[in-house]
Design a protein around this motif. Structure first.
Motif, PDB file in Angstrom:
ATOM      1  N   GLU A  82       7.167  -0.661  -0.015  1.00 21.14           N
ATOM      2  CA  GLU A  82       7.912  -0.157  -1.180  1.00 21.14           C
ATOM      3  C   GLU A  82       9.414  -0.161  -0.900  1.00 21.14           C
ATOM      4  O   GLU A  82      10.221  -0.539  -1.754  1.00 21.14           O
ATOM      5  CB  GLU A  82       7.503   1.285  -1.511  1.00 21.14           C
ATOM      6  CG  GLU A  82       6.034   1.521  -1.664  1.00 21.14           C
ATOM      7  CD  GLU A  82       5.341   1.902  -0.357  1.00 21.14           C
ATOM      8  OE1 GLU A  82       5.516   1.199   0.657  1.00 21.14           O
ATOM      9  OE2 GLU A  82       4.606   2.901  -0.353  1.00 21.14           O
ATOM     10  N   CYS A 106       4.444   6.912   0.951  1.00 17.71           N
ATOM     11  CA  CYS A 106       4.653   8.044   1.855  1.00 17.71           C
ATOM     12  C   CYS A 106       5.855   8.869   1.383  1.00 17.71           C
ATOM     13  O   CYS A 106       6.549   8.495   0.426  1.00 17.71           O
ATOM     14  CB  CYS A 106       4.879   7.537   3.277  1.00 17.71           C
ATOM     15  SG  CYS A 106       6.506   6.807   3.511  1.00 17.71           S
ATOM     16  N   CYS A 109       9.238   6.858   1.460  1.00 11.23           N
ATOM     17  CA  CYS A 109       9.359   5.908   0.350  1.00 11.23           C
ATOM     18  C   CYS A 109       9.520   6.648  -0.974  1.00 11.23           C
ATOM     19  O   CYS A 109      10.234   6.177  -1.860  1.00 11.23           O
ATOM     20  CB  CYS A 109       8.157   4.967   0.307  1.00 11.23           C
ATOM     21  SG  CYS A 109       8.172   3.803   1.678  1.00 11.23           S
TER      22      CYS A 109
HETATM   23 ZN   LIG Z   1       6.548   4.654   3.013  1.00  8.74          ZN
END
Ligand SMILES: [Zn+2]
Ligand SMILES: Nc1ccn([C@H]2C[C@H](O)[C@@H](COP(=O)(O)O)O2)c(=O)n1
Length: 162
Positions: A82, A106, A109
């Protein structure tokens, strides 16, 4: 000669998640290959990315291990798909864009997604949903009003021969 248009064409979601998954196939990560595709509000592909080491950091020299001394694992070095998709974008703003990603973002990101102006996330797998990273990610996305929903797999097999 056929007069009617084809009706078995792929949907926008199949198209963009397919592109995200194809992008993930470029990843050298032996355990998890993740792909991302960023799309404008009018369904134009803006950027793509996959998980890998930053430029100049050799895939053959940096570690792919998941366990061991932190410095000898991939986690301190890999750029997530990402973030790569966001950083690969060469246009102006990503305000209002949609992100298709094969694995739920996560917390790190999520910060980049929020700050870039992306407003919608379509994800496929959420295998780390019980980790602090994904729980924190969802907290931030909820607070920032970023919508996310699971991709609805159609079971269609998309085959390409290259
Ligand atoms: Zn991430
Ligand atoms: N949303 C995500 C989550 C993870 N990644 C990357 C980071 C690693 O290369 C791999 C996860 O490795 P694992 O712990 O499953 O061995 O996926 C990402 O790009 N985007």
């Amino acid at each position: 000669m056929e007069k009617e248009k084809r009706m078995d064409y792929i949907s926008w979601d199949e198209y963009f998640m397919g592109v995200a998954m194809l992008s993930g196939m470029r990843s050298k990560d032996p355990h998890s290959q993740v792909g991302a595709c960023i799309v404008s509000e009018d369904n134009k592909i803006l950027s793509m990315g996959y998980n890998g080491f930053p430029m100049g950091c050799s895939d053959d020299k940096f570690p792919w291990a998941r366990e061991g001394d932190a410095l000898d694992t991939k986690y301190l070095y890999v750029t997530h798909s990402e973030l790569n998709a966001i950083l690969n974008y060469r246009g102006g703003s990503l305000e209002g864009a949609k992100l298709y990603v094969s694995l739920f973002p996560c917390n790190e990101c999520a910060k980049a997604i929020i700050q870039s102006g992306i407003k919608t996330i379509v994800y496929d797998c959420d295998k780390y949903e019980n980790t602090p990273s994904v729980i924190a990610s969802k907290r931030m996305l909820d607070a920032a009003g970023v919508r996310y929903y699971k991709y609805n797999r159609t079971g269609r097999e998309i085959r390409i021969t290259v």
